[in-house]
Design an enzyme around this catalytic site. Sequence first.
Site, mmCIF file in Angstrom:
data_model
loop_
_atom_site.group_PDB
_atom_site.id
_atom_site.type_symbol
_atom_site.label_atom_id
_atom_site.label_comp_id
_atom_site.label_asym_id
_atom_site.label_seq_id
_atom_site.Cartn_x
_atom_site.Cartn_y
_atom_site.Cartn_z
ATOM 1 N N HIS A 41 0.853 -1.210 0.000
ATOM 2 C CA HIS A 41 0.000 0.000 0.000
ATOM 3 C C HIS A 41 0.877 1.243 0.000
ATOM 4 O O HIS A 41 1.964 1.253 0.585
ATOM 5 C CB HIS A 41 -0.997 -0.008 1.167
ATOM 6 C CG HIS A 41 -0.410 -0.016 2.547
ATOM 7 N ND1 HIS A 41 -0.108 1.144 3.237
ATOM 8 C CD2 HIS A 41 -0.069 -1.029 3.383
ATOM 9 C CE1 HIS A 41 0.363 0.835 4.435
ATOM 10 N NE2 HIS A 41 0.421 -0.475 4.552
ATOM 11 N N ASP A 95 -0.371 4.416 0.807
ATOM 12 C CA ASP A 95 -0.781 5.442 1.769
ATOM 13 C C ASP A 95 -0.012 5.243 3.071
ATOM 14 O O ASP A 95 0.485 4.143 3.349
ATOM 15 C CB ASP A 95 -2.295 5.378 2.030
ATOM 16 C CG ASP A 95 -2.747 4.031 2.602
ATOM 17 O OD1 ASP A 95 -2.251 2.992 2.124
ATOM 18 O OD2 ASP A 95 -3.571 4.016 3.532
ATOM 19 N N GLU A 143 -5.162 1.577 2.861
ATOM 20 C CA GLU A 143 -5.002 0.509 3.852
ATOM 21 C C GLU A 143 -5.052 1.082 5.260
ATOM 22 O O GLU A 143 -5.672 0.516 6.150
ATOM 23 C CB GLU A 143 -3.670 -0.230 3.609
ATOM 24 C CG GLU A 143 -3.574 -1.571 4.313
ATOM 25 C CD GLU A 143 -3.095 -1.482 5.758
ATOM 26 O OE1 GLU A 143 -3.263 -2.455 6.498
ATOM 27 O OE2 GLU A 143 -2.569 -0.429 6.146
HETATM 28 N N1 BES Z 1 1.341 -3.050 7.908
HETATM 29 C C1 BES Z 1 0.436 -2.724 8.947
HETATM 30 C C2 BES Z 1 -0.041 -3.923 9.732
HETATM 31 C C3 BES Z 1 1.073 -4.729 10.297
HETATM 32 C C4 BES Z 1 1.977 -4.144 11.158
HETATM 33 C C5 BES Z 1 1.212 -6.035 9.950
HETATM 34 C C6 BES Z 1 3.033 -4.872 11.644
HETATM 35 C C7 BES Z 1 2.240 -6.770 10.442
HETATM 36 C C8 BES Z 1 3.180 -6.184 11.276
HETATM 37 C C9 BES Z 1 -0.741 -2.006 8.341
HETATM 38 O O1 BES Z 1 -0.321 -0.950 7.510
HETATM 39 C C10 BES Z 1 -1.580 -1.379 9.391
HETATM 40 O O2 BES Z 1 -1.100 -0.530 10.079
HETATM 41 N N2 BES Z 1 -2.838 -1.755 9.459
HETATM 42 C C11 BES Z 1 -3.790 -1.072 10.251
HETATM 43 C C12 BES Z 1 -5.121 -1.584 9.774
HETATM 44 C C13 BES Z 1 -6.335 -0.875 10.273
HETATM 45 C C14 BES Z 1 -6.417 0.560 9.811
HETATM 46 C C15 BES Z 1 -7.575 -1.621 9.878
HETATM 47 C C16 BES Z 1 -3.553 -1.391 11.713
HETATM 48 O O3 BES Z 1 -3.182 -2.510 12.069
HETATM 49 O O4 BES Z 1 -3.733 -0.476 12.536
HETATM 50 MN MN MN Z 2 1.169 -1.504 6.263
HETATM 51 MN MN MN Z 3 0.243 0.709 8.878
#
Ligand code: BES
Ligand code: MN
Ligand code: MN
Length: 446
Positions: free
Chosen positions: A84, A86, A148
């Site tokens: 992603h 963003d 995302e």
């Molecule tokens: N890449 C992250 C999620 C992540 C972090 C996976 C560390 C594995 C290890 C992703 O960009 C993220 O931050 N997701 C959000 C999703 C939410 C907005 C639904 C999150 O986890 O806060």
């Molecule tokens: Mn991410």
């Molecule tokens: Mn993230």
Amino acid sequence: MEDAVDGVLAGARADLERLVRIPSIWANPAHAQDTRSSAEAVAELARGAGASAVRIVAAAGGAPAVIAHWPAPVGRPTILLYAHHDVQPTGGDEHWTSPPFVPTQRDGRLYGRGTADDKAGVMTHIAVLRAYDGRPPIGVTLFVEGEEESGSPTLPALLHAHQDLLAADVVVIADAANPSVDVPALTTSLRGLVDCTVEVAMLEHPVHSGMAGGPMGDALTALCRLLACLHDEHGDVAVPGLVHGTSTATDVGDDDGTEATFRTGNGVLEGVQLIGCGSINEHIWQRPAASVLGIDAPRVADASNVLVPRARALISLRIAPGDDPVTAQRALTDHLQEHVPWGARLTVAPRTGGAPFALETTGDAYDAARRAFSEAYGNEVREIGMGGSIPFVAQFARAFPGATILLTGVGDPASHWHGIDESLDLAMFGRGVLAEALLLAELAKG
Ligand code: BES
Ligand code: MN
Ligand code: MN
């Protein structure tokens, strides 16, 4: 392969810097144009890496995403490479050692918002395609979404609208982290997320705190009492009806020193206790967590001697693999309704959400990934759970039930995702590119 990858790393790092300079904070409407520029920059990189077709697509009201295609040689499978473009808000530019959108190298790490999450994922894919000179040994579809960090609200519509373009046998999601810079991980589970704002209203208007205080409570105290119902006396989440999982991941137990590593890695102040029962990994990977992310209330500097009539908080509930965002949201709302003190009026408004996911880690693509990643990193692959969320995973699995999903990435515990001074270890970035390039070669063998 190693030489080809070495040959593209300097250019990939320069282009990563270009992407990091674009503040693509889609969640902030003031940065919508930046997010469009960011999508255009990714599209241009895809064209430069030899894509046969590049599109910028968006669902109604959604962020721009990039879909690019490198056709499969006859008889070979197609892989979908996801990332992603963003990024999260900065959390206050003044707290950063170097400005968040000015990529800066210190001690082998590149600092800046998005250097790890997830512009490094974007550039991993582009670098792999460059290493193959734009002619990968299997078909490749690049899919880089732009919302995302907002919970991917229009992604199901995009997946539906472009179902034919996005179909693949294997999906690599380069948006996760490794346990350390030289130990590769395949992430086997993600938590889901249920966010909501809660508002507590007590009075039609502010009243003199000396005249009415006593018999009349204030909304801010009521809100604090309400938020206290999220945890039990041990610090475990007290909302009934949520799934508490048990892990199938191989590394679920705490390693020696994990608590110490966890404490220093996260900057936990001396004497502050960790909350809840059970091991740290099990807690983060398999159990729910409730946090209060923000409160709207008078600032101390502006406060006066009046009872606060209404107050608002943002609650974030991480849910375990196996749980469901809709039932979890209902469980949370019911629990809050039951605990609101003093007859205060409570409004609960759901915000973002994302489903958790447990991946099936068997089959040829996983075997190929274990070989490729072990070779590139010089260490055995570990299977780990992850406490964060990626809504794409469950949405994609629903749209394409036959595909094998691999969750990789080039973050490490020092990357400070979403935090101040986010960074990428540049040596690990090189290993991550090599690992993915080797994976494509492995998959081409059939
Ligand atoms: N890449 C992250 C999620 C992540 C972090 C996976 C560390 C594995 C290890 C992703 O960009 C993220 O931050 N997701 C959000 C999703 C939410 C907005 C639904 C999150 O986890 O806060
Ligand atoms: Mn991410
Ligand atoms: Mn993230």
